[in-house]
Design a protein around this motif. Structure first.
Motif, mmCIF file in Angstrom:
data_model
loop_
_atom_site.group_PDB
_atom_site.id
_atom_site.type_symbol
_atom_site.label_atom_id
_atom_site.label_comp_id
_atom_site.label_asym_id
_atom_site.label_seq_id
_atom_site.Cartn_x
_atom_site.Cartn_y
_atom_site.Cartn_z
ATOM 1 N N ASP A 182 0.872 -1.183 0.000
ATOM 2 C CA ASP A 182 0.000 0.000 0.000
ATOM 3 C C ASP A 182 0.911 1.236 0.000
ATOM 4 O O ASP A 182 2.130 1.107 0.076
ATOM 5 N N ILE A 183 0.263 2.405 -0.053
ATOM 6 C CA ILE A 183 1.059 3.632 0.031
ATOM 7 C C ILE A 183 1.542 3.818 1.472
ATOM 8 O O ILE A 183 1.020 3.187 2.391
ATOM 9 N N ASN A 211 2.886 2.750 -9.534
ATOM 10 C CA ASN A 211 3.053 1.510 -8.791
ATOM 11 C C ASN A 211 1.684 0.969 -8.379
ATOM 12 O O ASN A 211 0.760 1.742 -8.108
ATOM 13 N N ALA A 212 1.567 -0.368 -8.319
ATOM 14 C CA ALA A 212 0.285 -0.987 -7.979
ATOM 15 C C ALA A 212 -0.232 -0.517 -6.615
ATOM 16 O O ALA A 212 -1.447 -0.366 -6.423
ATOM 17 N N ALA A 213 0.674 -0.264 -5.673
ATOM 18 C CA ALA A 213 0.249 0.208 -4.351
ATOM 19 C C ALA A 213 -0.395 1.596 -4.465
ATOM 20 O O ALA A 213 -1.339 1.922 -3.741
ATOM 21 N N ILE A 214 0.105 2.386 -5.390
ATOM 22 C CA ILE A 214 -0.469 3.721 -5.603
ATOM 23 C C ILE A 214 -1.826 3.588 -6.294
ATOM 24 O O ILE A 214 -2.800 4.242 -5.914
ATOM 25 N N LYS A 215 -1.909 2.688 -7.259
ATOM 26 C CA LYS A 215 -3.192 2.456 -7.929
ATOM 27 C C LYS A 215 -4.244 2.028 -6.904
ATOM 28 O O LYS A 215 -5.393 2.465 -6.944
ATOM 29 N N LYS A 216 -3.837 1.163 -5.979
ATOM 30 C CA LYS A 216 -4.748 0.706 -4.924
ATOM 31 C C LYS A 216 -5.292 1.904 -4.123
ATOM 32 O O LYS A 216 -6.488 1.989 -3.855
ATOM 33 N N ARG A 233 -2.672 2.854 -14.973
ATOM 34 C CA ARG A 233 -2.291 1.438 -15.047
ATOM 35 C C ARG A 233 -1.239 1.090 -14.001
ATOM 36 O O ARG A 233 -0.250 1.818 -13.843
ATOM 37 N N PRO A 234 -1.435 -0.062 -13.306
ATOM 38 C CA PRO A 234 -0.406 -0.487 -12.350
ATOM 39 C C PRO A 234 0.832 -0.986 -13.081
ATOM 40 O O PRO A 234 0.719 -1.613 -14.138
ATOM 41 N N TYR A 235 1.993 -0.697 -12.513
ATOM 42 C CA TYR A 235 3.220 -1.131 -13.164
ATOM 43 C C TYR A 235 4.330 -1.309 -12.130
ATOM 44 O O TYR A 235 4.193 -0.898 -10.986
ATOM 45 N N TYR A 236 5.415 -1.946 -12.564
ATOM 46 C CA TYR A 236 6.594 -2.074 -11.696
ATOM 47 C C TYR A 236 7.164 -0.675 -11.410
ATOM 48 O O TYR A 236 6.966 0.243 -12.186
ATOM 49 N N LEU A 271 -5.977 -6.112 -9.135
ATOM 50 C CA LEU A 271 -4.637 -5.751 -8.657
ATOM 51 C C LEU A 271 -3.949 -6.891 -7.915
ATOM 52 O O LEU A 271 -2.766 -6.796 -7.583
ATOM 53 N N ASP A 272 -4.700 -7.960 -7.648
ATOM 54 C CA ASP A 272 -4.158 -9.054 -6.821
ATOM 55 C C ASP A 272 -2.800 -9.554 -7.310
ATOM 56 O O ASP A 272 -1.895 -9.799 -6.521
#
Ligand SMILES: [Zn+2]
Length: 310
Positions: A182-183, A211-216, A233-236, A271-272
């Motif tokens: 998460d953030i 980052n996926a945590a930011i998207k979350k 979009r979530p990304y590395y 996002l899983d």
């Protein structure tokens, strides 16, 4: 390990190696005294990596603006520079000379910078756009080649103009928590959501990588207005900056567009995957992966050769 497992591991290692340059690279500092690059002995050798050629172009091609090719395989004519100081933006890492873009990208950044204070974001710290003639780069990024990509720090502009040295050496704040799930609530603010939302709502924007945590966090904080979420979009990587990609400009017939973003918000279960152990804690592959050979001029659209003429 079975053959199937080995293949899977190799494919995973390859994927990581392929994504690595932009995806997981840590922040790099610049210098106020960059050393000029040595002259190439054989610039016309077809084996010369294109990044060696485009990395030595210090000025744009003085013709009408035109995008040639794809975000990760192309070049740019008639680039415009984003001025290094604006009322509500500052360009960082000036030594890299990467504040060049298609005029539509420069206009977008000026537009977003102006909106910033209205949504609680003090101003933009702008990272890399493209090189003066686009093309592959000697360090970082597989995209950013056609003047339609820009990195914006998730650290707001301070109240004063930064010195040259600060622009080279200051590090952005990492927004993702240590467990990467998460953030970091100590540093994340509602204004972070607002500035990304403002960027995503601009019709010229094609997609944004975070980052996926930011998207979350964005999914959680979007509220009722969720129309802009599919573009994000979530990304590395992308834990200290967000990456904005704009659409192909209308007057660039040689610009190759990206597949449209998939339908849906890409929230919740979507996002899983990003929070599985394989992604969060990738194991080093037992099979050493071969680095991808660098792009040569033969890999780029033929029109990019004209960009190398003096
Ligand atoms: Zn980027």
């Amino acid at each position: 390990m079975t053959t199937k497992q080995k293949t899977r591991a190799a494919v995973f290692a390859f994927t990581i190696a392929f994504l690595a340059p932009e995806a997981v690279s840590a922040q790099t500092r610049g210098t106020v005294n960059p050393k000029p690059l040595p002259t190439l002995a054989k610039p016309d050798d077809p084996a010369t990596p294109a990044k060696e050629l485009f990395g030595r172009q210090s000025m744009p091609a003085p013709v009408e603006a035109r995008v040639i090719g794809f975000y990760s395989k192309g070049c740019l004519a008639g680039a415009k520079a984003l001025p290094i100081n604006g009322k509500t933006w500052l360009v960082m890492r000036l030594s890299r000379n990467r504040n060049w873009g298609h005029p539509s990208l420069v206009q977008f950044l000026e537009r977003l910078a102006e909106k910033g204070p209205k949504v609680g974001w003090h101003g933009l710290l702008v990272g890399d756009l493209s090189q003066p003639r686009g093309g592959p780069m000697l360090t970082g990024h597989s995209s950013h080649q056609v003047g339609l990509d820009a990195d914006i720090w998730l650290t707001p502009m301070p109240d004063r103009e930064l010195t040259r040295r600060e622009r080279e050496e200051m590090l952005a704040t990492v927004m993702v928590a240590a467990d990467r799930k998460d953030i970091d609530p100590e540093v994340w603010t509602p204004a972070h959501t607002e500035i990304i939302k403002a960027a995503a709502k601009d019709p010229i924007v094609e997609r944004i990588f975070v980052n996926a945590a930011i998207k979350k966090a964005l999914c959680r904080e979007a509220g009722n207005d969720r129309s802009w979420l599919p573009k994000v979009r979530p990304y590395y990587g992308h834990d200290y900056h967000f990456h904005v990609r704009i659409k192909c400009p209308t007057a660039s017939p040689d610009c190759r567009p990206q597949e449209p973003v998939p339908e849906g918000e890409a929230c919740g279960k979507d996002l899983d995957y990003w929070f599985t152990d394989a992604i969060l804690y990738p194991k080093p592959s037992p099979i050493p992966s071969k680095p991808k050979p660098p792009l040569t001029m033969a890999d780029l659209p033929p029109a990019c050769r004209q960009m190398l003429a003096p």
